[in-house]
Design a protein around this motif. Structure first.
Motif, PDB file in Angstrom:
ATOM      1  N   LYS A 159       0.844  -1.148  -0.116  1.00 19.24           N
ATOM      2  CA  LYS A 159       0.011  -0.029   0.027  1.00 19.24           C
ATOM      3  C   LYS A 159       0.887   1.153  -0.139  1.00 19.24           C
ATOM      4  O   LYS A 159       1.814   1.393   0.757  1.00 19.24           O
ATOM      5  CB  LYS A 159      -0.976  -0.104   1.387  1.00 19.24           C
ATOM      6  CG  LYS A 159      -1.798   1.319   1.383  1.00 19.24           C
ATOM      7  CD  LYS A 159      -2.639   1.258   2.686  1.00 19.24           C
ATOM      8  CE  LYS A 159      -3.435   2.644   2.585  1.00 19.24           C
ATOM      9  NZ  LYS A 159      -4.293   2.482   3.905  1.00 19.24           N
ATOM     10  N   GLU A 160       0.665   2.055  -0.999  1.00 14.73           N
ATOM     11  CA  GLU A 160       1.562   3.082  -1.085  1.00 14.73           C
ATOM     12  C   GLU A 160       0.988   4.590  -0.280  1.00 14.73           C
ATOM     13  O   GLU A 160       1.652   5.411   0.014  1.00 14.73           O
ATOM     14  CB  GLU A 160       1.704   3.571  -2.622  1.00 14.73           C
ATOM     15  CG  GLU A 160       2.687   2.330  -3.366  1.00 14.73           C
ATOM     16  CD  GLU A 160       3.084   2.844  -4.678  1.00 14.73           C
ATOM     17  OE1 GLU A 160       2.465   3.619  -5.273  1.00 14.73           O
ATOM     18  OE2 GLU A 160       3.931   2.247  -5.023  1.00 14.73           O
ATOM     19  N   GLY A 161      -0.374   4.524  -0.425  1.00 13.17           N
ATOM     20  CA  GLY A 161      -0.997   5.648   0.221  1.00 13.17           C
ATOM     21  C   GLY A 161      -2.587   5.769  -0.225  1.00 13.17           C
ATOM     22  O   GLY A 161      -3.238   4.960  -0.917  1.00 13.17           O
ATOM     23  N   LEU A 162      -3.228   6.865   0.154  1.00  9.66           N
ATOM     24  CA  LEU A 162      -4.400   7.257  -0.309  1.00  9.66           C
ATOM     25  C   LEU A 162      -4.461   8.523  -1.134  1.00  9.66           C
ATOM     26  O   LEU A 162      -3.868   9.692  -1.028  1.00  9.66           O
ATOM     27  CB  LEU A 162      -5.182   7.657   1.001  1.00  9.66           C
ATOM     28  CG  LEU A 162      -6.545   8.313   0.771  1.00  9.66           C
ATOM     29  CD1 LEU A 162      -7.504   7.260   0.479  1.00  9.66           C
ATOM     30  CD2 LEU A 162      -7.075   8.744   2.204  1.00  9.66           C
ATOM     31  N   LEU A 163      -5.050   8.190  -2.361  1.00 12.82           N
ATOM     32  CA  LEU A 163      -5.224   9.465  -3.280  1.00 12.82           C
ATOM     33  C   LEU A 163      -6.673  10.059  -2.900  1.00 12.82           C
ATOM     34  O   LEU A 163      -7.819   9.383  -3.201  1.00 12.82           O
ATOM     35  CB  LEU A 163      -5.240   8.881  -4.620  1.00 12.82           C
ATOM     36  CG  LEU A 163      -4.041   7.933  -4.976  1.00 12.82           C
ATOM     37  CD1 LEU A 163      -4.147   7.255  -6.413  1.00 12.82           C
ATOM     38  CD2 LEU A 163      -2.807   8.924  -4.976  1.00 12.82           C
ATOM     39  N   ILE A 179      -3.910   3.514  -3.470  1.00 12.21           N
ATOM     40  CA  ILE A 179      -3.008   2.651  -4.347  1.00 12.21           C
ATOM     41  C   ILE A 179      -2.089   1.994  -3.867  1.00 12.21           C
ATOM     42  O   ILE A 179      -1.434   1.903  -2.818  1.00 12.21           O
ATOM     43  CB  ILE A 179      -2.342   3.714  -5.201  1.00 12.21           C
ATOM     44  CG1 ILE A 179      -1.595   3.302  -6.425  1.00 12.21           C
ATOM     45  CG2 ILE A 179      -1.335   4.627  -4.223  1.00 12.21           C
ATOM     46  CD1 ILE A 179      -1.378   4.272  -7.526  1.00 12.21           C
ATOM     47  N   TYR A 180      -1.895   0.658  -4.526  1.00 12.69           N
ATOM     48  CA  TYR A 180      -1.049  -0.409  -3.989  1.00 12.69           C
ATOM     49  C   TYR A 180      -0.321  -0.668  -5.287  1.00 12.69           C
ATOM     50  O   TYR A 180      -0.808  -0.691  -6.574  1.00 12.69           O
ATOM     51  CB  TYR A 180      -1.985  -1.736  -3.718  1.00 12.69           C
ATOM     52  CG  TYR A 180      -2.580  -1.600  -2.589  1.00 12.69           C
ATOM     53  CD1 TYR A 180      -2.215  -2.291  -1.328  1.00 12.69           C
ATOM     54  CD2 TYR A 180      -3.904  -0.790  -2.360  1.00 12.69           C
ATOM     55  CE1 TYR A 180      -2.945  -2.490  -0.224  1.00 12.69           C
ATOM     56  CE2 TYR A 180      -4.589  -0.591  -1.352  1.00 12.69           C
ATOM     57  CZ  TYR A 180      -4.345  -1.491  -0.151  1.00 12.69           C
ATOM     58  OH  TYR A 180      -4.739  -1.536   1.034  1.00 12.69           O
ATOM     59  N   SER A 181       0.929  -1.186  -5.151  1.00 11.53           N
ATOM     60  CA  SER A 181       1.767  -1.482  -6.229  1.00 11.53           C
ATOM     61  C   SER A 181       2.743  -2.721  -5.922  1.00 11.53           C
ATOM     62  O   SER A 181       2.924  -3.304  -4.962  1.00 11.53           O
ATOM     63  CB  SER A 181       2.894  -0.358  -6.326  1.00 11.53           C
ATOM     64  OG  SER A 181       3.650  -0.182  -5.330  1.00 11.53           O
ATOM     65  N   LEU A 182       3.105  -3.386  -7.146  1.00 10.48           N
ATOM     66  CA  LEU A 182       4.207  -4.587  -6.839  1.00 10.48           C
ATOM     67  C   LEU A 182       5.506  -4.117  -8.069  1.00 10.48           C
ATOM     68  O   LEU A 182       4.923  -3.774  -9.044  1.00 10.48           O
ATOM     69  CB  LEU A 182       3.463  -5.807  -7.331  1.00 10.48           C
ATOM     70  CG  LEU A 182       4.216  -6.921  -7.365  1.00 10.48           C
ATOM     71  CD1 LEU A 182       4.870  -7.437  -6.010  1.00 10.48           C
ATOM     72  CD2 LEU A 182       3.556  -8.307  -7.817  1.00 10.48           C
TER      73      LEU A 182
END
Length: 196
Positions: A159-163, A179-182
């Motif tokens: 989890k990278e954060g809240l937009l 937003i989530y990333s791999l």
């Protein structure tokens, strides 16, 4: 990013439990079951479709978008029942300069909570990182969508954060999105850690 792996011909992905393959007209009943259900789209930026002809046209749009190299929509099928549609998983917002893309997924309601989305995403991310050589896979999720967040975390996404108030989603208005990333390096680091 290996665009040939993504768009040269439709990629068919298979594991012991799940097959990801092209949705065809013969799958209309399964596609309609998904798109006709309000609950399926509670946390999606789409409005359900209650007209079977509209859904049939959409299947043609899936192929059109693939040929335009803008989006790939796979049907999620059980390996034991290769023509029974369980859900849809997709790739969109393909950005070759950044070497990134976005994923999304939704299941027919009767297949909720069975680990199908987790297995399908695992199969897809393996293909995207290894064969398509994508560096960044991301997903945007409504903050209240706990089930989808679990699917991402089980697959190693961060989890990278809240937009905040960042997108207009059909039927929802302006929404906050997590937003989530791999990243390719995340998977390599995890694999090296397991070898130790």
């Amino acid at each position: 990013m290996n665009m040939e792996a993504l768009f040269g011909r439709f990629p068919v992905l298979e594991s012991a439990s799940i097959h990801l393959k092209q949705v065809e007209d013969k799958h209309l009943e399964g596609v309609f079951e998904i798109y006709d259900n309000e609950r399926v789209f509670t946390y999606c930026g789409m409005i359900p479709k209650h007209n079977k002809d509209t859904v049939k046209n959409m299947i043609g749009h899936f192929e059109r978008d693939f040929l335009k190299k803008s989006r790939i929509k796979w049907g999620i099928f059980a390996a034991q029942e290769p023509d029974r549609l369980l859900g849809i998983i997709e790739v969109f917002d393909v950005n070759q300069k950044v070497n990134s893309l976005t994923v999304g997924y939704f299941l027919a309601e009767r297949h909720f909570g069975k680990g199908i989305a987790t297995a399908a995403l695992q199969l897809l991310t393996g293909f995207l990182l290894k064969e398509a050589n994508v560096n960044r896979i991301q997903a945007e999720v409504m903050p209240v969508n706990e089930a989808s967040k679990k699917v991402l975390l089980k697959n190693g996404f961060t989890k990278e954060g809240l937009l905040r108030q960042s997108a207009i989603w059909s039927g929802k208005g302006i929404v906050d999105l997590e937003i989530y990333s791999l990243l390719k390096g995340d998977e390599e680091a995890a694999t090296q850690h397991l070898r130790r």
